[in-house]
Motif scaffolding. Structure first.
Motif, PDB file in Angstrom:
ATOM      1  N   VAL A  34       0.881  -1.172   0.000  1.00 39.30           N
ATOM      2  CA  VAL A  34       0.000   0.000   0.000  1.00 39.30           C
ATOM      3  C   VAL A  34       0.915   1.217   0.000  1.00 39.30           C
ATOM      4  O   VAL A  34       1.584   1.489   0.986  1.00 39.30           O
ATOM      5  N   GLY A  35       0.973   1.902  -1.107  1.00 41.12           N
ATOM      6  CA  GLY A  35       1.895   3.038  -1.203  1.00 41.12           C
ATOM      7  C   GLY A  35       3.321   2.555  -1.338  1.00 41.12           C
ATOM      8  O   GLY A  35       3.586   1.419  -1.738  1.00 41.12           O
ATOM      9  N   ASP A  38       4.147   1.098   3.125  1.00 39.35           N
ATOM     10  CA  ASP A  38       3.223   0.344   3.968  1.00 39.35           C
ATOM     11  C   ASP A  38       2.643  -0.866   3.247  1.00 39.35           C
ATOM     12  O   ASP A  38       2.738  -0.993   2.038  1.00 39.35           O
ATOM     13  N   ARG A  39       2.033  -1.741   4.061  1.00 40.41           N
ATOM     14  CA  ARG A  39       1.413  -2.955   3.539  1.00 40.41           C
ATOM     15  C   ARG A  39       0.077  -3.181   4.234  1.00 40.41           C
ATOM     16  O   ARG A  39      -0.090  -2.801   5.394  1.00 40.41           O
ATOM     17  N   TRP A  40      -0.852  -3.813   3.518  1.00 37.81           N
ATOM     18  CA  TRP A  40      -2.051  -4.331   4.148  1.00 37.81           C
ATOM     19  C   TRP A  40      -1.631  -5.714   4.627  1.00 37.81           C
ATOM     20  O   TRP A  40      -1.524  -6.668   3.845  1.00 37.81           O
ATOM     21  N   GLU A  57      -1.294  -2.623  11.571  1.00 38.12           N
ATOM     22  CA  GLU A  57      -1.492  -1.330  10.929  1.00 38.12           C
ATOM     23  C   GLU A  57      -0.375  -0.350  11.257  1.00 38.12           C
ATOM     24  O   GLU A  57      -0.033  -0.152  12.424  1.00 38.12           O
TER      25      GLU A  57
END
Length: 130
Positions: A34-35, A38-40, A57
């Motif tokens: 994510v971006g 970051d990661r989900w 998170e």
């Protein structure tokens, strides 16, 4: 309606994944970029792979530090995980170097203990409800 996902804020997702899988015994379910950084990133219980997911998170939001620090100062766990035997899990985790802020404590029909997840959170373990 049922709970599908909950989260804990973490400073370092890679370190959190290591702790939550290698030490606590959860298994990785989702790991989606994510971006740029970051990661989900979610983990689940190996006993319930289709069950409730825990999102590791990123703690980037400015309110997170105050929120987590205040809870930790007051000794309030951010989350609770069910275990079959708190004393056995306490001993297993202590042997792996986990720092507890509350040793096992019997409270009527439930026994609890609280540990530091190394990611800025206090986590409570409790006997599974009968």
């Amino acid at each position: 309606m049922k709970i599908h996902l909950t989260s804990v804020f973490v400073d370092d997702q890679a370190e959190a994944l290591r702790f939550y899988t290698e030490i606590l015994g959860f298994v990785k379910k989702h790991d989606v970029p994510v971006g740029e950084e970051d990661r989900w990133l979610t983990v689940v219980s190996p006993e319930e792979p289709a069950g409730t997911e825990l999102l590791l998170e990123p703690a980037a939001h400015p309110a997170v530090k105050t929120y987590r620090d205040t809870l930790a100062q007051d000794g309030i766990p951010l989350a609770q995980f069910a275990v079959d035997d708190v004393l056995s899990e306490y001993e297993r985790l202590r042997a792996l170097g986990v720092r507890f802020t509350q040793e096992p404590l019997e409270m009527g029909p439930v026994t609890t203990a609280v540990f530091d997840d190394t990611c800025g959170n206090l986590i409570q373990i409790a006997t599974k409800p009968q």
